[in-house]
Enzyme design. Structure first.
Site, short mmCIF file in Angstrom:
data_model
loop_
_atom_site.label_atom_id
_atom_site.label_comp_id
_atom_site.label_asym_id
_atom_site.label_seq_id
_atom_site.Cartn_x
_atom_site.Cartn_y
_atom_site.Cartn_z
N GLY B 62 27.27 -97.43 37.68
CA GLY B 62 26.13 -98.61 37.08
C GLY B 62 24.92 -98.49 37.51
O GLY B 62 24.68 -97.77 38.70
N ARG B 126 30.55 -92.32 34.09
CA ARG B 126 31.44 -92.70 35.11
C ARG B 126 32.43 -91.24 35.18
O ARG B 126 33.19 -91.33 36.18
CB ARG B 126 32.43 -93.68 34.78
CG ARG B 126 31.82 -95.03 34.30
CD ARG B 126 31.94 -95.84 35.60
NE ARG B 126 31.05 -97.14 35.54
CZ ARG B 126 30.80 -97.84 36.40
NH1 ARG B 126 31.02 -97.61 37.80
NH2 ARG B 126 29.96 -98.82 36.26
N ASP B 157 31.97 -93.44 45.48
CA ASP B 157 32.62 -92.53 45.22
C ASP B 157 31.77 -91.16 44.78
O ASP B 157 32.40 -90.13 45.00
CB ASP B 157 33.29 -93.10 43.73
CG ASP B 157 34.61 -93.89 44.00
OD1 ASP B 157 35.01 -93.85 44.93
OD2 ASP B 157 35.14 -94.46 42.95
N LYS B 183 22.99 -95.38 46.06
CA LYS B 183 22.74 -96.36 45.28
C LYS B 183 23.85 -97.43 45.05
O LYS B 183 25.14 -96.83 45.03
CB LYS B 183 22.60 -95.59 43.66
CG LYS B 183 22.44 -96.56 42.52
CD LYS B 183 23.29 -96.05 41.56
CE LYS B 183 24.88 -96.41 41.86
NZ LYS B 183 25.71 -96.24 40.67
N THR B 184 23.51 -98.57 44.94
CA THR B 184 24.54 -99.50 44.39
C THR B 184 23.93 -100.96 44.40
O THR B 184 23.59 -101.43 45.65
CB THR B 184 26.07 -99.35 44.69
OG1 THR B 184 26.80 -100.72 44.55
CG2 THR B 184 25.97 -99.42 46.48
N ASP B 186 25.83 -103.63 44.63
CA ASP B 186 26.90 -104.08 45.43
C ASP B 186 26.63 -104.31 46.73
O ASP B 186 27.10 -105.03 47.58
CB ASP B 186 28.28 -103.66 45.17
CG ASP B 186 28.79 -103.79 43.86
OD1 ASP B 186 28.22 -104.58 43.00
OD2 ASP B 186 29.64 -102.80 43.24
#
Lengths: 516, 516
Positions: B62, B126, B157, B183-184, B186
């Site tokens: 994402g 993905r 991941d 990166k994220t 979340d």
């Protein structure tokens, strides 16, 4: 750097943002209202002397960014007129006014609300002053508080009621000016002399900022169709403005759907066609803007609802539907069929207003494209509405509202009643603005409501011949397949960096030329 | 002023925003990486000479704000290392990389992406590089393009796979450095040496801006309960940060729910209690933050799902549920029961991930309070997620990412592989930042996935003993009944006016003291 200090620095910046006042307002004592036809124009250079004033003010209906600056401007204007003037705020709308729940607004209150979002401090409400009894109560509160003026900050209904109250006060010889301030994020309170309602600019910028982010997400992840529902039940100004600011693949305007008698089926077909066409180019993503009132504008949906309600009135149920209406009902997703059967209005009639427009269209499009193997259709439904009503006001709304408040104070001083405060040339720099007062009278028209003729301010719908819609309809064809997305980013309060200095709708309507 | 000019001025401002580089990075040619224990520390004053480099880069998963600045920083770093270095971007993630779909990134591309939002230019995907066959393909693409380095911009991941690929390249003597960039949005990729993943700052500020608006709307209209669902399936960092920034009446943290074995019933009870208590004070409004993974963390829901799936494995259906599980299932709203029966995973198991958490809790609370006449409970469900992943990056994320990109270039030059670029002291001014490279090795732990032991980077969950959660749990009691709401407003790019200069989570974790 500590959190506390950086956080307060934003608030301080907004609190300290110097709102510009346009020339004829620079010295309130020298400003007067000159009759020009049926409007009043604000002029300078004729010193007015006035005793201290006592003026009441209240918010009405849904919040809109900038409302607190109306209070600030009123306070400033009243104090310039006479240092002993008093601004009485009524709590929670007309309900609180009729109950005389009040808060006298002083320097301390003003210090905390400058350029802030929301209708905090006073709150708002949906109570309407409509009946003879309510008008008597209103007169009593006015007399008890010795108010020379009463200012209603609200939308079309509120200003309609302000008009009737002004008439009532005149008839009953209650010497109190009634003044309206045009508020609504929906943008449907405009027309003769009212170029824009406050709040529309900030709300549409807030939504456009988020839609712009979704545009970029569509283009980055390349896997989602964002179905964005936007506020606007009968008028689609918000959707039109956001479409101009962000260039989605598709956007629907209820007024056009109504005019062309478009059916729900045709809308679903149009979206499905775009989805399939884009899938052919490997673009399984996109954005669609949908005004919340869209399905109510669809001719087939209206016909079906009418047929249902006719059946119901003679004791029959949905099973009595025939022909096209039956076919349409049965084509709706089961969840929507159930919603329709469940959500009846107080008269037992079926209504569309609770049906989730975006979900309905998404489900029907999905059904329509599901057998097409080239299409990967993954919808993310999004709704922006409440989250734009209380945003920090844009510089435009902050300035506009402050000046409207000042004009309201002058209207009360000059004993003018039944007017809305207004400003001309809003698309130009503040130095070229003209203060006005528009007689609400001239905005009234007769509407049939609940079987009776009533004098009301008609909602301003999107003008299909107006410059904003023309601009949209000229460009939208290209947006379907190309990714012409714009992402305006968050509202910037720094003057030079303002994302969009003015709403496109306003500029297009006033300048009547293309900016693209 | 014309629209076009004001619009482009924002973009120009962002394009022109001068990203600061921290001291040891000022001159890339003089910067080198010194071993300190198992990490590498960026040092200055030892001139390195290098032939031109060819480096590949791709986005994965994402989008997150700031990603484009990683490309900009890499480009800048590579060109400083040698003016003939080449940056090869791979399109649409690892899938595009394995197919060798590429775009050579030059001056012209860089000019359009500086400080912009989204993973545009390259897109993302993905696809994971996991199998032996995929690693062979990866080696082939590296050789074909004569790449000395391969940079993966991704989450846990992606960095796990980068690690395994680095090992494979070493084993197979493919001379190509593999570097990861954390990166994220979340916020669940952090820990030893990684103080924050990029994108978290911008995304949480974007959500907090909107939640702040809802807070003000709650306090203005006084008629809605906003149930705000936020991204975060197993980790609730986003919800925690947004709670600290906006002070809602209630916010749930999945990690705490899991630890305390809280049941769905207890959560519903907690919300209902707050609704009733506030209604007693005439406060029929509020805001509740709900991480999307909340119900998966509830002990009773998990037990019920497990029981269902055990039954199913022996050919029985939901009717075979007994005791608490049966009672819980029957207490769920019908729509949710149906959702659970319908949305089975590929193995036919019931799963919770498609259940709409906010809607479930809203419906159960409604059921719980509907007979209490003092309560008016009107819920507006809201979801913020995709609209924060591609926002224009905050100054923090813009600067952080640019510097990460520079460090990645140096890692490739110095033939370091299996590292993540990192920066220490992110909570301090840029002048005090330290460039680092963290061996991914040290972040790996063994997890059982699909019945097999696997070396992976474990997701960083909210630390219930950490400063951010402590701060929240110390304060939240007061937020339930008082209206302690904050509304931080939109992200400001003007340096001095930055809404929050740094995310509270980061500052609290690093400074370990209270800022309230």
């Amino acid at each position: 750097m500590g959190k506390e200090s950086t956080k307060s620095s934003l608030e301080e910046k907004r609190l300290g943002f110097k709102v510009e006042v346009f020339p004829s307002l620079k010295n309130v004592q020298d400003a007067y209202l000159k009759e020009e036809g049926n409007v009043l124009k604000l002029m300078a250079h004729e010193t007015q002397h006035s005793p201290p004033l006592r003026v009441g003010v209240m918010f009405s209906g849904g919040p809109a960014p900038g409302g607190l600056n109306v209070l600030w401007g009123m306070y400033k204007g009243l104090k310039e007129i006479h240092s002993e003037s008093v601004l009485v705020g009524f709590l929670d709308g007309a309900g609180g006014f009729l109950a005389d729940n009040q808060l006298v607004i002083g320097e301390e209150e003003i210090a905390t609300i400058k350029n802030q979002g929301g209708f905090t401090l006073l709150g708002t409400g949906r109570t309407k002053i409509e009946t003879e009894e309510q008008m008597q109560e209103a007169a009593a509160v006015v007399k008890k508080n010795r108010l020379q003026g009463l200012v209603f900050i609200g939308g079309d209904d509120t200003n309609t009621n302000a008009y009737h109250l002004a008439k009532y006060f005149e008839k009953e010889k209650v010497r109190c000016s009634v003044v309206g301030i045009p508020k609504t994020i929906d943008g449907d309170l405009k027309g003769e002399g009212i170029e824009a309602s406050f709040g529309f600019d900030t709300a549409t910028k807030t939504y456009s900022s988020m839609i712009g982010n979704l545009n970029k997400d569509a283009l980055s992840a390349k896997k989602y169709w964002f179905f964005v529902k936007l506020m606007g039940r009968s008028a689609s100004h918000v959707t039109l403005e956001c479409a101009l600011q962000t260039r989605p693949n598709l956007a629907f305007i209820s007024e056009e759907v109504q005019k062309k008698k478009t059916t729900l089926k045709e809308i679903v077909e149009e979206v499905a066609k775009a989805v399939v066409e884009r899938a052919k180019e490997d673009k399984n993503y996109g954005t669609v803007l949908i005004p919340e009132g869209l399905i109510e504008a669809c001719s087939d949906m209206k016909a079906m609802i009418d047929a249902c309600n006719v059946n119901r009135s003679v004791g029959k149920g949905i099973e009595a539907l025939t022909g096209n209406e039956k076919e349409l009902f049965e084509s709706l997703p089961l969840s929507i069929q159930k919603q329709l059967q469940k959500d009846l209005d107080p008269h037992g009639n079926m209504q569309l207003s609770h049906v989730s427009t975006d979900q309905l269209i998404a489900e029907m499009v999905e059904e329509r494209v599901k057998d097409n193997e080239a299409v990967k259709f993954k919808v993310v439904p999004v709704f922006y509405g409440y989250d734009g009503r209380c945003a920090l006001p844009s510089n435009f709304d902050a300035t506009y509202c402050y000046n409207l408040g000042m004009i309201a104070a002058i209207l009360v001083r000059d004993r003018k009643t039944g007017f809305m405060a207004a400003i001309k040339n809003l698309h130009l720099p503040v130095s070229e603005w003209d203060g006005m007062a528009i007689p609400i009278d001239g905005m009234m028209s007769t509407e049939r409501r609940h079987g009776k003729e009533k004098l009301v301010i008609a909602k301003a719908l999107v003008d299909l011949k107006g410059a904003p819609f023309k601009e949209f309809s000229k460009k939208r064809g290209k947006w379907i397949k190309s990714d012409a997305y714009l992402a305006p980013g968050p509202i910037q309060f720094d003057d030079e960096a303002s994302a969009f200095e003015k709403t496109l709708t306003l500029v297009l309507e006033r300048k009547k030329r293309s900016f693209f």
